[in-house]
Design a protein around this motif. Structure first.
Motif, PDB file in Angstrom:
ATOM      1  N   ILE A 252       4.582   1.055 -10.327  1.00  0.00           N
ATOM      2  CA  ILE A 252       4.528   0.548  -8.954  1.00  0.00           C
ATOM      3  C   ILE A 252       3.153  -0.030  -8.630  1.00  0.00           C
ATOM      4  O   ILE A 252       3.046  -1.052  -7.963  1.00  0.00           O
ATOM      5  CB  ILE A 252       4.899   1.662  -7.964  1.00  0.00           C
ATOM      6  N   PHE A 253       2.094   0.612  -9.116  1.00  0.00           N
ATOM      7  CA  PHE A 253       0.755   0.250  -8.661  1.00  0.00           C
ATOM      8  C   PHE A 253      -0.147  -0.446  -9.684  1.00  0.00           C
ATOM      9  O   PHE A 253      -1.269  -0.824  -9.354  1.00  0.00           O
ATOM     10  CB  PHE A 253       0.031   1.499  -8.153  1.00  0.00           C
ATOM     11  N   HIS A 254       0.310  -0.657 -10.922  1.00  0.00           N
ATOM     12  CA  HIS A 254      -0.610  -1.160 -11.950  1.00  0.00           C
ATOM     13  C   HIS A 254      -1.182  -2.547 -11.649  1.00  0.00           C
ATOM     14  O   HIS A 254      -2.286  -2.863 -12.066  1.00  0.00           O
ATOM     15  CB  HIS A 254       0.045  -1.132 -13.336  1.00  0.00           C
ATOM     16  N   ASP A 255      -0.462  -3.375 -10.913  1.00  0.00           N
ATOM     17  CA  ASP A 255      -0.940  -4.727 -10.582  1.00  0.00           C
ATOM     18  C   ASP A 255      -1.251  -4.880  -9.095  1.00  0.00           C
ATOM     19  O   ASP A 255      -1.304  -5.997  -8.577  1.00  0.00           O
ATOM     20  CB  ASP A 255       0.110  -5.773 -10.980  1.00  0.00           C
ATOM     21  N   ILE A 256      -1.499  -3.792  -8.407  1.00  0.00           N
ATOM     22  CA  ILE A 256      -1.671  -3.813  -6.956  1.00  0.00           C
ATOM     23  C   ILE A 256      -2.827  -4.712  -6.518  1.00  0.00           C
ATOM     24  O   ILE A 256      -2.803  -5.262  -5.421  1.00  0.00           O
ATOM     25  CB  ILE A 256      -1.826  -2.378  -6.393  1.00  0.00           C
ATOM     26  N   THR A 257      -3.817  -4.919  -7.366  1.00  0.00           N
ATOM     27  CA  THR A 257      -4.967  -5.735  -6.961  1.00  0.00           C
ATOM     28  C   THR A 257      -4.804  -7.212  -7.315  1.00  0.00           C
ATOM     29  O   THR A 257      -5.675  -8.016  -6.976  1.00  0.00           O
ATOM     30  CB  THR A 257      -6.273  -5.204  -7.584  1.00  0.00           C
TER      31      THR A 257
ATOM     32  N   LYS B 180       5.010   9.866 -13.677  1.00  0.00           N
ATOM     33  CA  LYS B 180       3.736   9.200 -13.967  1.00  0.00           C
ATOM     34  C   LYS B 180       3.939   7.729 -14.343  1.00  0.00           C
ATOM     35  O   LYS B 180       3.206   6.864 -13.866  1.00  0.00           O
ATOM     36  CB  LYS B 180       2.989   9.941 -15.072  1.00  0.00           C
ATOM     37  N   VAL B 181       4.930   7.439 -15.192  1.00  0.00           N
ATOM     38  CA  VAL B 181       5.139   6.026 -15.557  1.00  0.00           C
ATOM     39  C   VAL B 181       5.666   5.230 -14.371  1.00  0.00           C
ATOM     40  O   VAL B 181       5.322   4.055 -14.211  1.00  0.00           O
ATOM     41  CB  VAL B 181       6.029   5.829 -16.810  1.00  0.00           C
ATOM     42  N   CYS B 182       6.476   5.860 -13.536  1.00  0.00           N
ATOM     43  CA  CYS B 182       6.969   5.157 -12.344  1.00  0.00           C
ATOM     44  C   CYS B 182       5.833   4.892 -11.367  1.00  0.00           C
ATOM     45  O   CYS B 182       5.733   3.802 -10.787  1.00  0.00           O
ATOM     46  CB  CYS B 182       8.081   5.957 -11.673  1.00  0.00           C
TER      47      CYS B 182
ATOM     48  N   GLN C 249       0.215   2.952   2.604  1.00  0.00           N
ATOM     49  CA  GLN C 249      -0.058   1.539   2.883  1.00  0.00           C
ATOM     50  C   GLN C 249       0.021   0.700   1.613  1.00  0.00           C
ATOM     51  O   GLN C 249       0.569  -0.406   1.624  1.00  0.00           O
ATOM     52  CB  GLN C 249      -1.420   1.365   3.551  1.00  0.00           C
ATOM     53  N   LEU C 250      -0.502   1.224   0.505  1.00  0.00           N
ATOM     54  CA  LEU C 250      -0.419   0.506  -0.766  1.00  0.00           C
ATOM     55  C   LEU C 250       1.039   0.302  -1.181  1.00  0.00           C
ATOM     56  O   LEU C 250       1.420  -0.767  -1.640  1.00  0.00           O
ATOM     57  CB  LEU C 250      -1.172   1.258  -1.868  1.00  0.00           C
ATOM     58  N   LEU C 251       1.845   1.334  -0.999  1.00  0.00           N
ATOM     59  CA  LEU C 251       3.268   1.230  -1.333  1.00  0.00           C
ATOM     60  C   LEU C 251       3.958   0.210  -0.428  1.00  0.00           C
ATOM     61  O   LEU C 251       4.752  -0.608  -0.895  1.00  0.00           O
ATOM     62  CB  LEU C 251       3.949   2.591  -1.221  1.00  0.00           C
TER      63      LEU C 251
ATOM     64  N   ARG D 216       5.814  -3.154  -1.725  1.00  0.00           N
ATOM     65  CA  ARG D 216       7.216  -3.447  -1.398  1.00  0.00           C
ATOM     66  C   ARG D 216       7.372  -4.801  -0.707  1.00  0.00           C
ATOM     67  O   ARG D 216       8.430  -5.418  -0.790  1.00  0.00           O
ATOM     68  CB  ARG D 216       7.792  -2.362  -0.502  1.00  0.00           C
ATOM     69  N   SER D 217       6.343  -5.245  -0.005  1.00  0.00           N
ATOM     70  CA  SER D 217       6.448  -6.512   0.728  1.00  0.00           C
ATOM     71  C   SER D 217       6.229  -7.726  -0.169  1.00  0.00           C
ATOM     72  O   SER D 217       6.451  -8.852   0.253  1.00  0.00           O
ATOM     73  CB  SER D 217       5.449  -6.533   1.890  1.00  0.00           C
ATOM     74  N   ARG D 218       5.810  -7.501  -1.392  1.00  0.00           N
ATOM     75  CA  ARG D 218       5.612  -8.614  -2.319  1.00  0.00           C
ATOM     76  C   ARG D 218       6.954  -9.132  -2.808  1.00  0.00           C
ATOM     77  O   ARG D 218       7.922  -8.388  -2.912  1.00  0.00           O
ATOM     78  CB  ARG D 218       4.768  -8.180  -3.509  1.00  0.00           C
ATOM     79  N   GLU D 219       6.972 -10.385  -3.141  1.00  0.00           N
ATOM     80  CA  GLU D 219       8.206 -10.984  -3.653  1.00  0.00           C
ATOM     81  C   GLU D 219       7.962 -11.503  -5.059  1.00  0.00           C
ATOM     82  O   GLU D 219       6.842 -11.715  -5.481  1.00  0.00           O
ATOM     83  CB  GLU D 219       8.649 -12.125  -2.741  1.00  0.00           C
ATOM     84  N   GLY D 220       9.048 -11.708  -5.776  1.00  0.00           N
ATOM     85  CA  GLY D 220       8.965 -12.320  -7.092  1.00  0.00           C
ATOM     86  C   GLY D 220       8.443 -11.366  -8.137  1.00  0.00           C
ATOM     87  O   GLY D 220       8.678 -10.155  -8.099  1.00  0.00           O
ATOM     88  N   TYR D 221       7.716 -11.909  -9.074  1.00  0.00           N
ATOM     89  CA  TYR D 221       7.302 -11.196 -10.272  1.00  0.00           C
ATOM     90  C   TYR D 221       6.511  -9.926  -9.968  1.00  0.00           C
ATOM     91  O   TYR D 221       6.733  -8.896 -10.593  1.00  0.00           O
ATOM     92  CB  TYR D 221       6.491 -12.125 -11.169  1.00  0.00           C
ATOM     93  N   LEU D 222       5.580  -9.984  -9.030  1.00  0.00           N
ATOM     94  CA  LEU D 222       4.723  -8.827  -8.783  1.00  0.00           C
ATOM     95  C   LEU D 222       5.526  -7.571  -8.454  1.00  0.00           C
ATOM     96  O   LEU D 222       5.221  -6.490  -8.954  1.00  0.00           O
ATOM     97  CB  LEU D 222       3.724  -9.117  -7.666  1.00  0.00           C
ATOM     98  N   TYR D 223       6.534  -7.691  -7.641  1.00  0.00           N
ATOM     99  CA  TYR D 223       7.343  -6.523  -7.303  1.00  0.00           C
ATOM    100  C   TYR D 223       8.419  -6.280  -8.365  1.00  0.00           C
ATOM    101  O   TYR D 223       8.587  -5.163  -8.834  1.00  0.00           O
ATOM    102  CB  TYR D 223       8.010  -6.676  -5.936  1.00  0.00           C
ATOM    103  N   ASP D 224       9.140  -7.317  -8.723  1.00  0.00           N
ATOM    104  CA  ASP D 224      10.295  -7.154  -9.611  1.00  0.00           C
ATOM    105  C   ASP D 224       9.916  -6.578 -10.969  1.00  0.00           C
ATOM    106  O   ASP D 224      10.583  -5.687 -11.487  1.00  0.00           O
ATOM    107  CB  ASP D 224      11.024  -8.486  -9.803  1.00  0.00           C
ATOM    108  N   HIS D 225       8.836  -7.092 -11.575  1.00  0.00           N
ATOM    109  CA  HIS D 225       8.493  -6.572 -12.902  1.00  0.00           C
ATOM    110  C   HIS D 225       7.995  -5.135 -12.817  1.00  0.00           C
ATOM    111  O   HIS D 225       8.196  -4.352 -13.741  1.00  0.00           O
ATOM    112  CB  HIS D 225       7.515  -7.501 -13.632  1.00  0.00           C
ATOM    113  N   SER D 226       7.396  -4.771 -11.695  1.00  0.00           N
ATOM    114  CA  SER D 226       6.964  -3.383 -11.522  1.00  0.00           C
ATOM    115  C   SER D 226       8.173  -2.455 -11.467  1.00  0.00           C
ATOM    116  O   SER D 226       8.198  -1.403 -12.113  1.00  0.00           O
ATOM    117  CB  SER D 226       6.140  -3.252 -10.237  1.00  0.00           C
TER     118      SER D 226
END
Length: 186
Positions: free
Chosen positions: A57-62, A51-53, A11-13, A17-27
């Motif tokens: 993907i999740f470092h800014d999830i919140t 591990k880095v991947c 669900q977190l993934l 994936r559903s985010r747009e713009g910076y949050l997804y792209d920079h990840s």
């Protein structure tokens, strides 16, 4: 593969994936660049790349906005205009991401270190723990340097002519402690 084994992680993934713009792209770009840097280092393993991947993907999830995710320094004018609640969200987002992922498959102490330290700086002025460059583990340094390079691409509006300026900025700020070899690889 990891997410398919765990409903929470899946669900977190999906949310990421559903985010747009910076949050997804920079990840995504941080994952790519972290992997590239690792492949230039003698100690690169498939496990390190995963591990880095995972962290990318999740470092800014919140975080809920790209504007908050773009903030890497708490001592700027942009931060002064934020509410105390927004500042707290920025300060705590690594800890909050860590807490969300701690019981998921694939979680490790390396992932925890990346999530908790991805805004640390070699001179000790980063957050949340104000670590010095020689206190930050090399795998975390790879992530931090890739993360900041990608952030700088956005700051410079992806202007190819700015790559030299970005590298000079990174050299001046990240060429010490455990970052030195990582910078050389970049």
């Amino acid at each position: 593969k990891i997410a398919s084994k765990d409903n929470v992680l899946s669900q977190l993934l999906f949310d990421m994936r559903s985010r747009e713009g910076y949050l997804y792209d920079h990840s995504y770009m941080t994952a790519c660049l972290s992997s590239f840097i690792l492949k230039k280092l003698d100690w690169c393993t498939q496990s390190h790349i995963e591990k880095v991947c995972h962290a990318a993907i999740f470092h800014d999830i919140t975080l809920v906005s790209g504007e908050l995710a773009m903030i890497s320094d708490l001592d700027t004018e942009a931060v002064k205009s934020l509410s105390p609640a927004e500042i707290k969200i920025i300060k705590c987002h690594g800890v909050n991401a860590n807490n969300l992922l701690i019981d998921t498959p694939g979680f490790s102490s390396d992932l925890e270190n990346i999530l908790l330290a991805h805004h640390e700086l070699p001179d000790g002025s980063g957050f949340p723990r104000k670590l010095l460059g020689n206190q930050i583990r090399p795998l975390v340094c790879v992530f931090i340097l890739a993360h900041e390079f990608v952030r700088q691409l956005y700051v410079h509006n992806f202007d190819e002519k700015a790559h030299k300026d970005i590298l000079i900025y990174l050299f001046n700020n990240y060429n010490s402690g455990n970052f030195k070899d990582i910078f050389d690889a970049l």
